[in-house]
Scaffold this active site. Structure first.
Site, PDB file in Angstrom:
ATOM      1  CD  GLU A  55      -2.499   1.365   2.684  1.00  0.00           C
ATOM      2  OE1 GLU A  55      -2.793   0.329   3.317  1.00  0.00           O
ATOM      3  OE2 GLU A  55      -2.780   2.511   3.096  1.00  0.00           O
ATOM      4  NE  ARG A  86      -0.705   8.292   5.143  1.00  0.00           N
ATOM      5  CZ  ARG A  86      -0.652   7.480   6.181  1.00  0.00           C
ATOM      6  NH1 ARG A  86       0.301   7.603   7.058  1.00  0.00           N
ATOM      7  NH2 ARG A  86      -1.558   6.532   6.324  1.00  0.00           N
ATOM      8  CB  THR A 103      -3.596   8.123   2.712  1.00  0.00           C
ATOM      9  OG1 THR A 103      -2.631   7.285   3.377  1.00  0.00           O
ATOM     10  CG2 THR A 103      -3.982   9.218   3.700  1.00  0.00           C
ATOM     11  CE  LYS A 151      -6.514   2.109   7.365  1.00  0.00           C
ATOM     12  NZ  LYS A 151      -5.298   2.592   6.663  1.00  0.00           N
TER      13      LYS A 151
HETATM   14  C1  3PG Z   1      -2.316   3.753   8.070  1.00  0.00           C
HETATM   15  O1  3PG Z   1      -2.422   4.731   7.386  1.00  0.00           O
HETATM   16  O2  3PG Z   1      -2.923   2.726   7.800  1.00  0.00           O
HETATM   17  C2  3PG Z   1      -1.514   3.857   9.307  1.00  0.00           C
HETATM   18  O3  3PG Z   1      -0.767   5.027   9.310  1.00  0.00           O
HETATM   19  C3  3PG Z   1      -0.615   2.701   9.563  1.00  0.00           C
HETATM   20  O4  3PG Z   1      -0.527   2.631  10.900  1.00  0.00           O
HETATM   21  P1  3PG Z   1       0.842   2.397  11.651  1.00  0.00           P
HETATM   22  O5  3PG Z   1       1.839   3.369  11.061  1.00  0.00           O
HETATM   23  O6  3PG Z   1       0.533   2.670  13.093  1.00  0.00           O
HETATM   24  O7  3PG Z   1       1.238   0.976  11.414  1.00  0.00           O
END
Ligand code: 3PG
Length: 199
Positions: A28, A32, A56, A116
């Protein structure tokens, strides 16, 4: 599933190489950073065997750009019915984020049963997934947010959890130092967990 933030386009290929060498097959790439779309298209060309998604996803205007870049799926941190509908129109598979029963009801109403759970550890983690299991028996979760290798095993043991998202296998310090060996080792640990539950 590694949740990846690419700040430097030059790092996209070596990072994906390290993750692929570890056996991970789904990446993924979060939207960002300025080079996220370029990273998606270059990874799609270089690694046709991997499944590359855009993370995102928050705005309707991003959907066609993500499709044009070649993303094979998208992940959103929350649920927006219009965003879901736009992804459908573009035949882009969406893993929408939910954080409550109400959001899940809305997502289910629109046909999303694989979601999710975000930010998983902050909103109740495994206890929340257990609580949602009976009223939402058809829903399968991909918990993400605050999960690391020590917690991943227990999440994966849950019958309504299909996979886990996280960035723990790509520590920011390792990425800054381009420590691909460390990233490969951390990804291998994650992959070993996945294998243990799919064997
Ligand atoms: C996401 O966008 O899914 C999260 O930022 C991932 O979460 P983590 O960095 O706490 O693993």
């Amino acid at each position: 599933m590694p949740v990846i933030v690419i700040k430097d386009i030059e790092q996209a290929i070596p990072l994906a190489e390290a993750l692929a060498e570890a056996g991970l097959t789904v990446l993924e790439i979060t939207l960002r950073t300025a080079c996220a779309l370029d990273a998606i298209s270059s990874l799609r060309t270089r690694f046709p065997e991997l499944l590359i998604g855009a993370g995102t996803l928050r705005q309707i205007s991003q959907v066609s750009a993500v499709v044009d870049a070649g993303a094979q799926f998208a992940v959103s941190p929350g649920y927006d019915p219009d965003l879901g509908e736009t992804c459908r129109k573009h035949s882009l598979d969406l893993l929408p984020g939910i954080a409550s029963a109400s959001e899940l009801m809305r997502a289910n109403r629109d046909g999303f049963y694989f979601v999710k759970l975000f930010p998983a550890e902050t909103i109740g983690g495994m206890r929340l997934i257990q609580s949602l299991a009976s009223p939402f028996a058809e829903t399968i979760f991909c918990p993400t947010g605050g999960i690391d290798v020590s917690k991943a095993k227990d999440y994966l043991a849950m019958s309504n959890v299909a996979c886990i998202g996280g960035s723990w296998m790509i520590p920011a310090t390792a990425l800054a130092k381009e420590d691909w060996l460390l990233i490969r080792d951390l990804a291998s640990q994650a992959q070993a967990l996945e294998r243990a539950f799919t064997a």
